[in-house]
Design an enzyme around this catalytic site. Structure first.
Site, mmCIF file in Angstrom:
data_model
loop_
_atom_site.group_PDB
_atom_site.id
_atom_site.type_symbol
_atom_site.label_atom_id
_atom_site.label_comp_id
_atom_site.label_asym_id
_atom_site.label_seq_id
_atom_site.Cartn_x
_atom_site.Cartn_y
_atom_site.Cartn_z
ATOM 1 N N SER A 181 -11.031 -7.039 -0.229
ATOM 2 C CA SER A 181 -12.402 -7.460 -0.543
ATOM 3 C C SER A 181 -13.336 -7.176 0.620
ATOM 4 O O SER A 181 -14.466 -6.724 0.429
ATOM 5 C CB SER A 181 -12.445 -8.957 -0.831
ATOM 6 O OG SER A 181 -11.498 -9.275 -1.803
ATOM 7 N N ASP B 226 -7.316 1.232 -3.557
ATOM 8 C CA ASP B 226 -8.678 0.763 -3.828
ATOM 9 C C ASP B 226 -9.677 1.182 -2.754
ATOM 10 O O ASP B 226 -10.842 1.463 -3.051
ATOM 11 C CB ASP B 226 -8.699 -0.762 -3.992
ATOM 12 C CG ASP B 226 -8.278 -1.162 -5.401
ATOM 13 O OD1 ASP B 226 -7.731 -0.292 -6.114
ATOM 14 O OD2 ASP B 226 -8.494 -2.325 -5.778
ATOM 15 N N ASN C 32 -8.789 1.881 -10.547
ATOM 16 C CA ASN C 32 -8.810 0.552 -11.143
ATOM 17 C C ASN C 32 -9.402 -0.439 -10.134
ATOM 18 O O ASN C 32 -9.008 -1.594 -10.083
ATOM 19 C CB ASN C 32 -7.386 0.138 -11.545
ATOM 20 C CG ASN C 32 -7.395 -1.023 -12.538
ATOM 21 O OD1 ASN C 32 -8.455 -1.418 -13.047
ATOM 22 N ND2 ASN C 32 -6.232 -1.565 -12.811
ATOM 23 N N ARG D 295 -12.136 -3.404 -18.597
ATOM 24 C CA ARG D 295 -12.579 -4.545 -17.792
ATOM 25 C C ARG D 295 -14.099 -4.683 -17.926
ATOM 26 O O ARG D 295 -14.845 -3.753 -17.676
ATOM 27 C CB ARG D 295 -12.160 -4.354 -16.324
ATOM 28 C CG ARG D 295 -10.647 -4.310 -16.178
ATOM 29 C CD ARG D 295 -10.227 -4.017 -14.761
ATOM 30 N NE ARG D 295 -10.537 -5.114 -13.842
ATOM 31 C CZ ARG D 295 -10.289 -5.072 -12.536
ATOM 32 N NH1 ARG D 295 -9.740 -3.999 -11.997
ATOM 33 N NH2 ARG D 295 -10.589 -6.096 -11.775
ATOM 34 N N SER E 171 -15.032 -18.265 -8.706
ATOM 35 C CA SER E 171 -14.574 -17.567 -7.491
ATOM 36 C C SER E 171 -15.636 -17.580 -6.381
ATOM 37 O O SER E 171 -15.902 -16.558 -5.758
ATOM 38 C CB SER E 171 -14.202 -16.114 -7.820
ATOM 39 O OG SER E 171 -13.428 -16.021 -8.979
ATOM 40 N N ASP F 205 -6.720 -15.197 -7.056
ATOM 41 C CA ASP F 205 -5.686 -14.179 -6.851
ATOM 42 C C ASP F 205 -4.413 -14.777 -6.260
ATOM 43 O O ASP F 205 -3.305 -14.527 -6.741
ATOM 44 C CB ASP F 205 -6.203 -13.055 -5.943
ATOM 45 C CG ASP F 205 -7.173 -12.149 -6.680
ATOM 46 O OD1 ASP F 205 -7.369 -12.376 -7.898
ATOM 47 O OD2 ASP F 205 -7.737 -11.240 -6.057
ATOM 48 N N GLU G 125 -6.628 -6.829 -13.171
ATOM 49 C CA GLU G 125 -5.912 -5.571 -13.342
ATOM 50 C C GLU G 125 -5.195 -5.500 -14.689
ATOM 51 O O GLU G 125 -5.027 -4.441 -15.275
ATOM 52 C CB GLU G 125 -4.908 -5.373 -12.205
ATOM 53 C CG GLU G 125 -5.532 -4.876 -10.906
ATOM 54 C CD GLU G 125 -6.229 -5.948 -10.080
ATOM 55 O OE1 GLU G 125 -6.519 -7.035 -10.619
ATOM 56 O OE2 GLU G 125 -6.497 -5.683 -8.891
ATOM 57 N N ARG H 20 -3.625 -11.307 -16.726
ATOM 58 C CA ARG H 20 -2.597 -11.881 -15.846
ATOM 59 C C ARG H 20 -1.963 -13.156 -16.401
ATOM 60 O O ARG H 20 -0.827 -13.477 -16.050
ATOM 61 C CB ARG H 20 -3.191 -12.164 -14.456
ATOM 62 C CG ARG H 20 -3.417 -10.907 -13.668
ATOM 63 C CD ARG H 20 -4.057 -11.167 -12.327
ATOM 64 N NE ARG H 20 -3.969 -9.982 -11.482
ATOM 65 C CZ ARG H 20 -4.603 -9.843 -10.324
ATOM 66 N NH1 ARG H 20 -5.369 -10.809 -9.870
ATOM 67 N NH2 ARG H 20 -4.468 -8.738 -9.624
ATOM 68 N N HIS I 134 -0.606 -4.795 -8.746
ATOM 69 C CA HIS I 134 0.031 -5.043 -7.454
ATOM 70 C C HIS I 134 0.497 -6.475 -7.264
ATOM 71 O O HIS I 134 1.568 -6.733 -6.753
ATOM 72 C CB HIS I 134 -0.941 -4.648 -6.340
ATOM 73 C CG HIS I 134 -2.300 -5.305 -6.441
ATOM 74 N ND1 HIS I 134 -2.984 -5.768 -5.368
ATOM 75 C CD2 HIS I 134 -3.087 -5.596 -7.513
ATOM 76 C CE1 HIS I 134 -4.135 -6.286 -5.756
ATOM 77 N NE2 HIS I 134 -4.211 -6.189 -7.055
ATOM 78 N N ARG I 135 -0.330 -7.433 -7.695
ATOM 79 C CA ARG I 135 0.015 -8.832 -7.415
ATOM 80 C C ARG I 135 1.219 -9.293 -8.218
ATOM 81 O O ARG I 135 1.983 -10.145 -7.779
ATOM 82 C CB ARG I 135 -1.179 -9.754 -7.666
ATOM 83 C CG ARG I 135 -2.347 -9.393 -6.794
ATOM 84 C CD ARG I 135 -3.258 -10.538 -6.435
ATOM 85 N NE ARG I 135 -4.337 -10.008 -5.622
ATOM 86 C CZ ARG I 135 -4.211 -9.676 -4.349
ATOM 87 N NH1 ARG I 135 -3.063 -9.852 -3.728
ATOM 88 N NH2 ARG I 135 -5.221 -9.155 -3.692
ATOM 89 N N LYS J 296 -2.068 -0.591 -4.374
ATOM 90 C CA LYS J 296 -3.473 -0.962 -4.560
ATOM 91 C C LYS J 296 -4.008 -1.714 -3.339
ATOM 92 O O LYS J 296 -5.160 -1.527 -2.965
ATOM 93 C CB LYS J 296 -3.609 -1.835 -5.805
ATOM 94 C CG LYS J 296 -5.035 -2.042 -6.268
ATOM 95 C CD LYS J 296 -5.049 -2.586 -7.692
ATOM 96 C CE LYS J 296 -6.366 -2.321 -8.390
ATOM 97 N NZ LYS J 296 -7.462 -3.124 -7.919
#
Ligand code: DC
Length: 666
Positions: free
Chosen positions: A26, A52, A94, A128, A205, A325, A353, A356, A397-398, A423
């Site tokens: 970020s 990214d 993405n 998205r 957020s 996240d 992504e 989730r 990725h997460r 990512k």
């Protein structure tokens, strides 16, 4: 980075040591955009190198920003708020952190300076939502067209007539990135009057918006904020480069290692460097959630240390809006808790992504957990016994990173498509493997034994590569002993002296190449004379004993493929899978001949064949660890098979022995 089809993690036990986090995604992408828009140059330190950030850098390069490496840092020369190119097509993968702010910045620049920009991404990016941002930009007088489905990228931005005197309204309850995008872009056009942004709905957020405000301040923009509803960019605002800026480590990435410290059996603490108590990232508050579950955390500026505290962990119910996240990591920590862990206010998971909530629920269920999901909630109850499972990662990725921790729950875990960690954290698994330990018996070993020139080295290293396992070429261990003995003038019949050479060997592999001390000996070891000496040296029991520990040391997480003569019979007698590879003497002599000729070394097939047969005889007839197949070994004659065909056979047979049947037909 592991670019394998899947990565199998054995059951893991303990963790200890130091991990240095890569830079925050970020912060990296915001800093890049600000440095790219402002006047002059900015030296960016500790930038994240990942998928990214790469798409953001590529976009900036296309737009005419200067990007130069300066040692470890990157020097960005900005546009000074003036378009250099008025037409470009940008592919943004993405990366939401590239798509949203670039859309806003280029929309206002195209509106005021003329231009035509097309922004697109991977198919998931086109699912998205971006409609709320587009609506806000249209209120401003920007021209934004949807090139696919209304409300989603790809987009076209073109000339318009900007009106910045009325407040701009933007929804804040789907993604905070829409507000962030406007905040980052609107200083470009704040010369004439204050620009006011009003948020509709409860802003989610918020910590990410704080990062935005914090970085804007570093670039000379003092946004006035009234609650989380109204933001004013003062008239006359203009970006000013801070000269140089440091990107702190990624707090979301820290969550995996904080969790690791909390769930791994206590050894020494896990020390995390790159983020700490002074972090500007909202996800640092994951620490509090982990502490509530039982983690023992100490911290200081730029560092954290985590140990197991209460265990099993304490199940919690938590509103995770402030750590969207990192909260995914809590869902996996729930496997180690007593009772049900409920994570609420996580609707934003559905537009990340991947969806989730659905993905976490599906994959946790494969491990045996009981999972309830709602529109903005997930509740996880651990199973009595965790099941081995092949985890789908949805190009997210997460998901890959947080599910790697499930390997501490007692069963092996397969992570499909592990490269998706690229990512934000390309070296994630390497970092994890650097910290974890487990029982030797739990680390899978595949042995490939066979006579000289049977192709076992080629096969074994290809199998190791396909599985992401370590590779032991035990022949190189004997050859290195032989080479050292030859250099020191130790004769092939002095068992005691040879054993001393073997015991003192400083042999290690760098990128698959053998090194003795600092010297790369890969080439020297392939010499025919060295091979012959190796065969003599290898006949001495004391030499073999001296080299045993060295070979056992290659058995490390996530697994090992070892090739040689006695891998399956003597060194790893309990190996999970044994292959005995042969080929006719004629075929082997032919292969060796081609190898030598291609290197410009003169050779005769007949001599080679005679040498091979002599070595076979010595390797098979010696009293200690003679060359012979282990009784349970898969016998494979590859005289008529290509390497690919042998490899496919071996991988298929290995797969039959794995507990991941559910991976099929994914
Ligand atoms: O596989 P290679 O040709 O690199 O092996 C060199 C010699 O080392 C071989 O002639 C026998 C010996 N060797 C051994 O005895 N045991 C092993 N596990 C590997 C090699």
């Amino acid at each position: 980075m592991y670019a394998t089809e899947f990565l199998d993690l054995p059951p893991l036990q303990t963790a200890a040591g130091l991990v240095r986090l890569p830079g925050s995604k970020s912060i990296s992408n915001r800093v890049l955009l600000l440095a790219g828009l402002c006047e002059g140059t900015t030296l960016v330190h500790d930038l994240l190198d990942s998928d990214d950030t790469r798409v953001m850098l590529e976009a900036l390069r296309t737009l005419g920003c200067g990007l130069e490496r300066e040692g470890e840092a990157l020097r960005v020369t900005g546009l000074g708020a003036r378009l250099k190119t008025n037409e470009a097509k940008l592919f943004l993968g993405n990366a939401g952190t590239a798509m949203r702010p670039l859309t806003a910045a280029l929309a206002v620049l195209a509106a005021t300076q003329g231009g035509r920009f097309e922004l697109s991404g991977v198919p998931r990016m086109h699912e998205r939502p971006i409609g709320d941002l587009v609506d806000a930009l249209r209120q401003l007088g920007c021209t934004v067209d949807y090139l696919g489905q209304d409300g989603y990228p790809p987009l076209r931005l073109s000339a318009g007539a900007l009106r910045t005197d009325a407040p701009i309204r933007v929804r804040g309850d789907v993604s905070s990135q829409f507000l962030t995008a406007l905040l980052l872009a609107l200083p470009l056009v704040a010369q004439g009057n204050d620009i006011v942004i009003e948020v509709d709905g409860e802003l989610i957020s918020k910590p990410y918006v704080e990062i935005t405000l914090n970085l804007l301040a570093r670039f000379g923009i003092a946004v006035r904020r009234e609650g989380w509803q109204r933001f004013t960019i003062p008239r006359g605002s203009a970006y000013r480069s801070p000269g140089s800026i440091h990107v702190e480590g990624d707090a979301s990435s820290a969550s995996y290692f904080i969790a690791l410290g909390a769930i791994a059996a206590p050894d020494a603490p896990v020390r995390i460097e790159g983020v700490g108590s002074d972090s500007i990232q909202g996800d640092i508050r994951f620490v509090e959630a982990a502490q509530a579950m039982g983690a023992d955390v100490t911290s200081g500026p730029g560092w954290l240390e985590v140990k197991r505290g209460r265990f099993p962990l304490q199940a919690i119910t938590l509103d995770c809006n402030h750590i969207p996240d990192a909260a995914m990591t809590l869902a996996v920590m729930a496997l180690f808790a007593k009772g049900t862990t409920r994570l609420t206010n996580i609707a934003s998971w559905r537009v990340k992504e991947t969806d989730r909530i659905a993905a976490m629920a599906a994959e946790l269920r494969k491990l045996g957990a009981t999972v309830e999901e709602g529109p903005d909630v997930i509740a996880v109850t651990p199973p009595e016994r965790t099941l081995p499972a092949a985890i789908r990662t949805y190009d997210d990725h997460r998901i890959a990173m947080c599910f790697s921790l499930a390997a501490f729950a007692g069963a092996p875990v397969r992570i499909l498509d592990p490269k998706c960690v690229g990512k934000t954290f390309p070296e994630y698994f390497e970092a994890l493997f650097g910290l974890v330990r487990t029982r030797m018996d739990d680390i899978p070993v595949i042995t490939v034994d066979g006579p000289t020139a049977s192709g076992k080295g080629t096969l074994a290293s290809a199998v190791a590569k396909a599985l992401g396992y370590h590779f032991l070429d035990s022949g190189a261990v004997y050859r290195a002993t032989a080479l050292t003995a030859m250099r020191q003038g130790v004769p092939g019949d002095d068992e005691a002296a040879l054993a001393r050479v073997a015991a003192g060997l400083d042999l290690h592999f760098v990128g698959g190449e053998a090194h003795l001390g600092a010297e790369n000996v890969a080439e020297a070891l392939r010499d025919e004379q060295v091979g012959l000496m190796a065969s003599r040296v290898a006949a001495w029991p004391a030499v073999r004993e001296a080299l045993r520990q060295l070979q056992l040391g290659f058995r490390r997480v996530p697994g090992l493929v070892a090739d040689g003569r006695d891998m399956g019979t003597v060194i790893f007698p309990a190996a999970d899978f044994k292959v005995f590879l042969t080929a006719s003497a004629a075929t082997r002599a032919q292969r060796r001949y081609k190898q030598l000729i291609s290197k410009g070394i003169p050779a005769s097939i007949d001599d080679l064949r005679a040498d091979l047969e002599a070595r076979d005889a010595r390797d098979s007839n010696r009293s200690v660890a003679p060359l012979k197949p282990a009784p349970e070994a898969l016998l494979l004659d590859n005289s008529a098979l290509s390497v690919e065909a042998s490899m496919a056979l071996v991988l298929e047979a290995w797969e039959q022995r794995r507990p991941f049947a559910s991976a099929r037909g994914r």
